[in-house]
Write an enzyme that holds these catalytic residues in place. Structure first.
Site, PDB file in Angstrom:
ATOM      1  N   HIS A  49      -3.884  -5.568   1.083  1.00 53.90           N
ATOM      2  CA  HIS A  49      -3.435  -5.862   2.557  1.00 53.90           C
ATOM      3  C   HIS A  49      -4.144  -7.358   2.901  1.00 53.90           C
ATOM      4  O   HIS A  49      -5.155  -7.877   2.275  1.00 53.90           O
ATOM      5  CB  HIS A  49      -4.493  -4.927   3.332  1.00 53.90           C
ATOM      6  CG  HIS A  49      -3.858  -3.579   3.398  1.00 53.90           C
ATOM      7  ND1 HIS A  49      -2.599  -3.265   4.154  1.00 53.90           N
ATOM      8  CD2 HIS A  49      -4.201  -2.563   2.953  1.00 53.90           C
ATOM      9  CE1 HIS A  49      -2.292  -2.055   4.055  1.00 53.90           C
ATOM     10  NE2 HIS A  49      -3.304  -1.514   3.429  1.00 53.90           N
ATOM     11  N   CYS A 106       0.792  -1.217  -0.054  1.00 48.98           N
ATOM     12  CA  CYS A 106      -0.014  -0.113   0.108  1.00 48.98           C
ATOM     13  C   CYS A 106       0.789   1.186   0.127  1.00 48.98           C
ATOM     14  O   CYS A 106       1.474   1.657  -0.971  1.00 48.98           O
ATOM     15  CB  CYS A 106      -0.985  -0.070   1.189  1.00 48.98           C
ATOM     16  SG  CYS A 106      -2.666   1.103   1.232  1.00 48.98           S
TER      17      CYS A 106
END
Length: 494
Positions: free
Chosen positions: A435, A331
């Site tokens: 994630h 991310c």
């Protein structure tokens, strides 16, 4: 058995055990066949999860939902605050970003959000037999009382009973319990129906005189003393747990602790894998020798690039790569690995642009519309291929001007299909927006093989998580007066 009222667990401090207690009670009541749901009116955390409808809630409430065998829902955590600095927080209501609040205007949160909090709670009351409510921080924060929606401000509004929990491992448990109780108003004190003591070590006989004194002094029961449970493998609400790992595997993984690190629960399956030695590296320390360095997500990526260079971690990373080490960015960490990160609208901080670490040929622009997705797909890493699952939470859009080898091909819950991430030509570096990657056994095994060059047996993290929740529920069955708590939550006079 119908339980018409909610039961609220409040704590004397942050990290007193509220989240774990609600999770354990959720699991226990679900195993007893009750319809139960978790609820936290307001959470402040950088660990979050994505719901099926594309909303964002605190990670702790996702764990509590898992304990109830429920899919995460925005009603479980209607208000989530995600700090981007010491003076600024992103405000998420019913899963969507609605505002940015500066510290001096934080008092406006009640006017902004409390009606929405009550809407969520009433919906849950209509759907479930019992709602287990988690407070936030401490109810005795005098400076926050007038605008509180997370503790007694909520409990008074909905007229629910409260149980106060404190962590004896911190020391001063009786001072914490009595002091917190005495700082409350008379009506709030009356709302506290008893106490739970958490993380006790040793013989209960040594504590009994203190328990007797507390019950007599405040004329309220102690519902139980929970023992310290070592190596509890459950998602932390926010704080990084660094003292629980009881093994040192031969695969060395380092994670730099960024100032606004987010979703560090991503690393739990690695932290507990028997072949891995994972270290969170704080500012002031070198990344040192490692097989894999993972740059985590963050709520303020451009500020983290400055921190990264100030710490000399950029030089550590280059030395690591020269010696054949592997690098993964997740991310915000993926964005940092690129050529640039621009924030023209000041989404995370002041508007501007920062040079990236120049390890992947991507450029990222931060935009107001946050991407919130649950994903499935396939990955390609070296000679290894397989399936993945996870979720995305990010404001950035990353683009490239030259041919790029993607890390994965994804499908989201809205029916879109798209590539994700990037793999370097040297095959030492890759980045992704996903994630929760390491929770997928197939990918976890492939990652460790990519890092070590050896075949590594995987673990099923969801199975471990459920085993730990059952372990917690078993402990509560033994050490808490569950019948008294159930009777309390059924009491219409509370």
């Amino acid at each position: 058995m119908i339980l018409p009222d909610g039961l609220m667990i409040q704590g004397t401090t942050s990290d007193a055990g509220k989240s774990i207690t609600v999770a354990g009670l959720c699991r226990l009541l679900h195993r007893r066949g009750m319809s139960v749901a978790p609820f936290k009116p307001q959470n402040m955390a950088l660990n979050s999860a994505v719901t099926a409808e594309g909303g964002e809630i605190g990670r702790a409430q996702a764990l509590q939902a898992f304990a109830c065998d429920l899919a995460p829902h925005t009603d479980f955590n209607p208000v989530l605050l995600k700090p981007s600095s010491d003076q600024r927080s992103q405000v998420i209501i019913h899963g969507q970003v609605v505002s940015e609040l500066e510290a001096q205007t934080f008092g406006s949160i009640k006017a902004l959000a409390f009606d929405r909090v009550l809407e969520s709670y009433r919906r849950l009351q209509q759907q479930y037999d019992v709602v287990l409510i988690e407070g936030a921080g401490s109810p005795a924060e005098i400076n926050l009382r007038a605008r509180d929606i997370a503790n007694m401000g909520f409990a008074e509004a909905v007229n629910c009973p409260v149980v106060l929990i404190s962590d004896i491992d911190r020391g001063g448990v009786f001072a914490h319990l009595v002091g917190t109780h005495d700082l409350l108003s008379p009506s709030e004190q009356n709302r506290i129906k008893g106490f739970i003591i958490n993380k006790f070590r040793g013989s209960l006989d040594l504590l009994q005189s203190g328990l007797d004194w507390l019950e007599t002094y405040r004329n309220k029961p102690v519902f139980g003393v929970l023992p310290y449970l070592p190596h509890l493998k459950l998602d932390a609400e926010d704080a990084i747990q660094v003292d629980e790992q009881d093994h040192r595997g031969n695969i060395e993984i380092k994670v730099p602790v960024l100032s606004r690190i987010s979703n560090h629960t991503d690393f739990d399956p690695l932290r507990w894998h028997p072949k891995v030695n994972l270290t969170f590296v704080p500012p002031g320390s070198s990344l040192g020798k490692a097989d894999l360095i993972i740059i985590p997500g963050s709520k303020n990526v451009r500020a983290e690039l400055t921190l990264f260079r100030q710490q000399g971690w950029d030089h550590d990373l280059q030395r690591h790569l020269r010696f054949g080490g592997k690098v993964l960015g997740i991310c915000g960490g993926y964005q940092m690995l690129g050529r640039s990160v621009s924030d023209p609208m000041g989404v995370e901080s002041t508007a501007g642009s920062s040079e990236g670490l120049n390890l992947l040929p991507i450029d990222t622009e931060l935009r107001p519309n946050k991407q919130l997705k649950q994903i499935t797909g396939t990955f390609s890493l070296g000679t290894m291929h397989g399936k993945i699952t996870g979720y995305e939470i990010h404001c950035g859009v990353s683009t490239h001007q030259e041919p790029l080898k993607s890390f994965s091909q994804l499908n989201d819950q809205f029916g879109d299909h798209y590539p994700d991430g990037a793999v370097s030509d040297c095959q030492q570096i890759f980045g992704t927006y996903i994630h929760g990657l390491f929770e997928h056994p197939e990918f976890l095994s492939s990652l460790l093989q990519w890092v070590s060059g050896e075949r590594v047996q995987s673990i099923n993290w969801n199975q471990i998580r459920m085993q730990e929740l059952d372990r917690l529920a078993d402990c509560f069955e033994e050490h808490l007066n569950i019948d008294a708590l159930l009777k309390l939550s059924m009491d219409q006079e509370s």
